[in-house]
Design a protein around this motif. Structure first.
Motif, PDB file in Angstrom:
ATOM      1  N   LEU A 122     -25.914 -19.712 -15.003  1.00  0.00           N
ATOM      2  CA  LEU A 122     -27.179 -19.620 -15.718  1.00  0.00           C
ATOM      3  C   LEU A 122     -27.680 -21.009 -16.125  1.00  0.00           C
ATOM      4  CD1 LEU A 122     -29.330 -17.726 -16.971  1.00  0.00           C
ATOM      5  CD2 LEU A 122     -27.997 -17.815 -19.093  1.00  0.00           C
ATOM      6  N   ALA A 123     -26.774 -21.850 -16.628  1.00  0.00           N
ATOM      7  CA  ALA A 123     -27.171 -23.209 -17.023  1.00  0.00           C
ATOM      8  C   ALA A 123     -27.683 -24.004 -15.827  1.00  0.00           C
ATOM      9  CB  ALA A 123     -25.991 -23.922 -17.679  1.00  0.00           C
ATOM     10  N   ASN A 124     -26.997 -23.897 -14.700  1.00  0.00           N
ATOM     11  CA  ASN A 124     -27.420 -24.625 -13.498  1.00  0.00           C
ATOM     12  C   ASN A 124     -28.777 -24.129 -13.003  1.00  0.00           C
ATOM     13  OD1 ASN A 124     -25.093 -26.223 -13.427  1.00  0.00           O
ATOM     14  ND2 ASN A 124     -23.963 -24.752 -12.171  1.00  0.00           N
ATOM     15  N   ARG A 125     -28.970 -22.827 -13.064  1.00  0.00           N
ATOM     16  CA  ARG A 125     -30.247 -22.275 -12.599  1.00  0.00           C
ATOM     17  C   ARG A 125     -31.405 -22.775 -13.440  1.00  0.00           C
ATOM     18  NH1 ARG A 125     -28.744 -15.914 -11.188  1.00  0.00           N
ATOM     19  NH2 ARG A 125     -28.070 -16.308  -9.023  1.00  0.00           N
ATOM     20  N   TRP A 126     -31.217 -22.861 -14.750  1.00  0.00           N
ATOM     21  CA  TRP A 126     -32.310 -23.322 -15.598  1.00  0.00           C
ATOM     22  C   TRP A 126     -32.617 -24.807 -15.384  1.00  0.00           C
ATOM     23  CZ3 TRP A 126     -36.230 -21.136 -17.625  1.00  0.00           C
ATOM     24  CH2 TRP A 126     -36.187 -19.786 -17.981  1.00  0.00           C
ATOM     25  N   ARG A 127     -31.582 -25.589 -15.084  1.00  0.00           N
ATOM     26  CA  ARG A 127     -31.845 -27.010 -14.767  1.00  0.00           C
ATOM     27  C   ARG A 127     -32.719 -27.112 -13.521  1.00  0.00           C
ATOM     28  NH1 ARG A 127     -26.569 -27.886 -17.121  1.00  0.00           N
ATOM     29  NH2 ARG A 127     -25.513 -27.265 -15.197  1.00  0.00           N
ATOM     30  N   GLU A 128     -32.396 -26.322 -12.499  1.00  0.00           N
ATOM     31  CA  GLU A 128     -33.203 -26.330 -11.282  1.00  0.00           C
ATOM     32  C   GLU A 128     -34.598 -25.768 -11.542  1.00  0.00           C
ATOM     33  OE1 GLU A 128     -31.319 -24.402  -8.004  1.00  0.00           O
ATOM     34  OE2 GLU A 128     -29.462 -25.547  -8.178  1.00  0.00           O
ATOM     35  N   ALA A 129     -34.674 -24.737 -12.394  1.00  0.00           N
ATOM     36  CA  ALA A 129     -35.967 -24.096 -12.670  1.00  0.00           C
ATOM     37  C   ALA A 129     -36.934 -25.065 -13.324  1.00  0.00           C
ATOM     38  CB  ALA A 129     -35.758 -22.872 -13.557  1.00  0.00           C
ATOM     39  N   GLU A 130     -36.455 -25.880 -14.240  1.00  0.00           N
ATOM     40  CA  GLU A 130     -37.327 -26.849 -14.911  1.00  0.00           C
ATOM     41  C   GLU A 130     -37.919 -27.836 -13.914  1.00  0.00           C
ATOM     42  OE1 GLU A 130     -36.012 -27.264 -19.519  1.00  0.00           O
ATOM     43  OE2 GLU A 130     -34.835 -28.429 -18.085  1.00  0.00           O
ATOM     44  N   VAL A 131     -37.099 -28.294 -12.987  1.00  0.00           N
ATOM     45  CA  VAL A 131     -37.573 -29.268 -11.993  1.00  0.00           C
ATOM     46  C   VAL A 131     -38.518 -28.595 -10.997  1.00  0.00           C
ATOM     47  CG1 VAL A 131     -36.871 -30.834 -10.145  1.00  0.00           C
ATOM     48  CG2 VAL A 131     -35.494 -30.675 -12.236  1.00  0.00           C
ATOM     49  N   LEU A 132     -38.115 -27.433 -10.496  1.00  0.00           N
ATOM     50  CA  LEU A 132     -38.901 -26.754  -9.467  1.00  0.00           C
ATOM     51  C   LEU A 132     -40.284 -26.355  -9.974  1.00  0.00           C
ATOM     52  CD1 LEU A 132     -38.712 -25.670  -6.525  1.00  0.00           C
ATOM     53  CD2 LEU A 132     -38.024 -23.472  -7.511  1.00  0.00           C
ATOM     54  N   SER A 133     -40.380 -26.019 -11.264  1.00  0.00           N
ATOM     55  CA  SER A 133     -41.646 -25.553 -11.831  1.00  0.00           C
ATOM     56  C   SER A 133     -42.469 -26.669 -12.453  1.00  0.00           C
ATOM     57  CB  SER A 133     -41.377 -24.477 -12.884  1.00  0.00           C
ATOM     58  OG  SER A 133     -40.717 -25.045 -14.005  1.00  0.00           O
ATOM     59  N   ASN A 134     -42.081 -27.912 -12.237  1.00  0.00           N
ATOM     60  CA  ASN A 134     -42.770 -29.056 -12.851  1.00  0.00           C
ATOM     61  C   ASN A 134     -42.768 -28.975 -14.376  1.00  0.00           C
ATOM     62  OD1 ASN A 134     -43.393 -29.774 -10.221  1.00  0.00           O
ATOM     63  ND2 ASN A 134     -45.450 -28.918 -10.310  1.00  0.00           N
ATOM     64  N   GLY A 135     -41.702 -28.402 -14.929  1.00  0.00           N
ATOM     65  CA  GLY A 135     -41.574 -28.330 -16.379  1.00  0.00           C
ATOM     66  C   GLY A 135     -42.266 -27.157 -17.024  1.00  0.00           C
ATOM     67  N   ARG A 136     -42.941 -26.328 -16.240  1.00  0.00           N
ATOM     68  CA  ARG A 136     -43.610 -25.169 -16.837  1.00  0.00           C
ATOM     69  C   ARG A 136     -42.597 -24.141 -17.341  1.00  0.00           C
ATOM     70  NH1 ARG A 136     -48.306 -24.269 -12.338  1.00  0.00           N
ATOM     71  NH2 ARG A 136     -46.915 -25.642 -11.124  1.00  0.00           N
ATOM     72  N   ALA A 137     -41.490 -24.006 -16.659  1.00  0.00           N
ATOM     73  CA  ALA A 137     -40.400 -23.151 -17.125  1.00  0.00           C
ATOM     74  C   ALA A 137     -39.444 -24.007 -17.948  1.00  0.00           C
ATOM     75  CB  ALA A 137     -39.673 -22.533 -15.933  1.00  0.00           C
ATOM     76  N   ARG A 138     -39.289 -23.699 -19.225  1.00  0.00           N
ATOM     77  CA  ARG A 138     -38.448 -24.480 -20.122  1.00  0.00           C
ATOM     78  C   ARG A 138     -37.161 -23.730 -20.409  1.00  0.00           C
ATOM     79  NH1 ARG A 138     -41.166 -28.656 -22.536  1.00  0.00           N
ATOM     80  NH2 ARG A 138     -39.036 -29.396 -22.885  1.00  0.00           N
ATOM     81  N   ALA A 139     -36.034 -24.413 -20.220  1.00  0.00           N
ATOM     82  CA  ALA A 139     -34.724 -23.788 -20.403  1.00  0.00           C
ATOM     83  C   ALA A 139     -34.499 -23.403 -21.862  1.00  0.00           C
ATOM     84  CB  ALA A 139     -33.624 -24.729 -19.944  1.00  0.00           C
ATOM     85  N   PRO A 140     -33.902 -22.245 -22.094  1.00  0.00           N
ATOM     86  CA  PRO A 140     -33.526 -21.866 -23.454  1.00  0.00           C
ATOM     87  C   PRO A 140     -32.228 -22.557 -23.854  1.00  0.00           C
ATOM     88  CG  PRO A 140     -32.808 -20.182 -21.928  1.00  0.00           C
ATOM     89  CD  PRO A 140     -33.538 -21.218 -21.102  1.00  0.00           C
ATOM     90  N   ASP A 141     -31.794 -22.336 -25.097  1.00  0.00           N
ATOM     91  CA  ASP A 141     -30.479 -22.779 -25.548  1.00  0.00           C
ATOM     92  C   ASP A 141     -29.447 -21.859 -24.909  1.00  0.00           C
ATOM     93  OD1 ASP A 141     -28.138 -23.439 -26.855  1.00  0.00           O
ATOM     94  OD2 ASP A 141     -28.739 -22.548 -28.775  1.00  0.00           O
ATOM     95  N   ILE A 142     -28.783 -22.346 -23.864  1.00  0.00           N
ATOM     96  CA  ILE A 142     -27.905 -21.487 -23.065  1.00  0.00           C
ATOM     97  C   ILE A 142     -26.800 -20.843 -23.903  1.00  0.00           C
ATOM     98  CG2 ILE A 142     -26.298 -21.412 -21.100  1.00  0.00           C
ATOM     99  CD1 ILE A 142     -29.236 -21.719 -20.314  1.00  0.00           C
ATOM    100  N   GLU A 143     -26.183 -21.603 -24.810  1.00  0.00           N
ATOM    101  CA  GLU A 143     -25.099 -21.036 -25.619  1.00  0.00           C
ATOM    102  C   GLU A 143     -25.618 -20.036 -26.651  1.00  0.00           C
ATOM    103  OE1 GLU A 143     -21.785 -21.011 -25.597  1.00  0.00           O
ATOM    104  OE2 GLU A 143     -21.854 -22.062 -23.676  1.00  0.00           O
ATOM    105  N   GLY A 144     -26.927 -20.078 -26.935  1.00  0.00           N
ATOM    106  CA  GLY A 144     -27.474 -19.201 -27.959  1.00  0.00           C
ATOM    107  C   GLY A 144     -28.167 -17.967 -27.445  1.00  0.00           C
ATOM    108  N   VAL A 145     -28.309 -17.823 -26.112  1.00  0.00           N
ATOM    109  CA  VAL A 145     -29.012 -16.660 -25.587  1.00  0.00           C
ATOM    110  C   VAL A 145     -28.079 -15.453 -25.522  1.00  0.00           C
ATOM    111  CG1 VAL A 145     -30.690 -18.007 -24.281  1.00  0.00           C
ATOM    112  CG2 VAL A 145     -28.521 -17.325 -23.176  1.00  0.00           C
ATOM    113  N   LEU A 146     -28.675 -14.276 -25.504  1.00  0.00           N
ATOM    114  CA  LEU A 146     -27.899 -13.036 -25.535  1.00  0.00           C
ATOM    115  C   LEU A 146     -26.950 -12.937 -24.344  1.00  0.00           C
ATOM    116  CD1 LEU A 146     -27.748 -10.421 -27.296  1.00  0.00           C
ATOM    117  CD2 LEU A 146     -29.236  -9.364 -25.587  1.00  0.00           C
TER     118      LEU A 146
END
Length: 367
Positions: free
Chosen positions: A249-273
């Protein structure tokens, strides 16, 4: 970064159901060592009451008898035979052969309802970037598993998904075979920024709500086969599996931020449900002294979600039961949470009935 495709389809108000403006769908069947299943997937794609534009099969370097099984359909499909590179690499290889507006990626161990294309097409006149729908769970021999998932809340769309990403870590979505994507969106995803051994329901799925509208349909359109060879290991939970899922999940969000030009912002991975639930299950399996605190944190986060009352109550009871001292019971509770195989049949049926009351989806478009 996300590349604006030159063949973007229009978005916005629903278009009239005009044949000249009719959305088209190609299917890409993704196969790796699923020779025993792939014929079912291909047959289901070819037997549609409303045909696909193209039926494309990508063989991702299988070492079993897949190619021999696929060969019987050689005059009816387009075959892409490539070295093994992972599911996303197979998706992009299939995408290159597509010409339709929408692409349906079908795992080769799954198969479609006969009227899947006919049922879905009217929803696509509004030109969403993605439509997601339900899957019916079956076992290896196609026997029903009393599972129809996901259940979407009424009018569940992109705004809800973006909010849920920050609380849960991801939004409510089906696995690969339960999604159809606009080709314009897929063409904008730069494969050089992705782990091509990941899955289409990973990073591309995460970012699509930030870029356009997503439709969620409480309508089953395909069968999802659960078997020992699937990658998810839902029925064999272990601390190692849970740790890998958190890292993924953490790796996917790192890629998502780059792929979306920052429009998708990663949550606090340790704090999500998502992570808190896995930390709770790890504690239940290995460190019972930590279960009470892990359970408290999970329940607290659960209260921030928009889960239906029955789901909220059920998960709270489950989390509290994990505090019990009997190790065997805790293990069974973890398995029951992960897989329908771990629950009595009447429980699975009750869960489906209750969830259906809280998720009606979109009404069919009028002709």
């Amino acid at each position: 970064m996300f590349i604006q495709s030159t063949d973007d389809v229009p978005t916005g108000p629903a278009c009239s159901l005009d044949v000249a403006d009719e959305p088209t769908i190609d299917v890409v069947i993704l196969n790796y060592n699923y020779g025993r299943f792939v014929a079912d997937a291909i047959s289901s794609a070819l037997a549609q009451t409303r045909p696909f534009g193209r039926v494309i099969v990508v063989n991702d370097g299988s070492t079993d008898d897949s190619l021999a099984r696929i060969a019987q359909f050689s005059t009816q499909i387009r075959l892409v035979d490539k070295p093994n590179g992972g599911q996303l690499s197979a998706c992009f290889a299939g995408l290159a052969e597509c010409t339709a507006e929408y692409i349906w990626f079908l795992d080769a161990d799954d198969y479609l309802l006969e009227a899947a294309v006919e049922t879905l097409t009217p929803y696509l006149f509004s030109r969403p970037l993605k439509a997601q729908f339900q899957l019916v769970g079956v076992d290896e021999q196609k026997n029903p598993r009393d599972s129809c998932f996901p259940i979407y809340k009424d009018s569940y769309g992109s705004a809800d998904m973006i909010e849920e990403n920050q609380i849960t870590g991801f939004y409510n979505s089906a696995p690969t075979s339960g999604n159809v994507y606009a080709r314009s969106f897929l063409n904008g995803c730069n494969p050089e920024l992705l782990n091509l051994r990941d899955f289409i329901d990973g990073v591309p799925n995460l970012i699509v709500p930030y870029l356009g509208e997503v439709l969620s349909l409480n309508t089953p359109l395909a069968f999802y086969r659960v078997h020992g060879g699937s990658h998810s290991q839902w029925n064999k939970p272990s601390p190692a599996v849970f740790e890998r899922e958190i890292d993924m999940l953490a790796n996917r969000w790192r890629e998502a931020e780059v792929l979306s030009n920052g429009r998708a912002r990663a949550p606090d991975i340790e704090g999500v449900l998502y992570t808190l639930e896995r930390r709770l299950m790890i504690a239940a399996l290995t460190a019972p002294v930590d279960v009470r605190e892990a359970s408290r944190r999970f329940i607290s986060k659960l209260g921030q979600t928009r889960s239906s009352a029955p789901m909220w109550i059920g998960l709270r009871i489950w989390a509290n039961l994990l505090r019990l001292p009997a190790r065997g019971l805790r293990e069974r509770l973890v398995i029951a949470r992960r897989s329908t195989e771990g629950r009595p049949r009447f429980v699975n049926k009750a869960i489906i009935c209750i969830k259906q009351l809280y998720g009606r989806g979109l009404p069919p478009p009028s002709a």
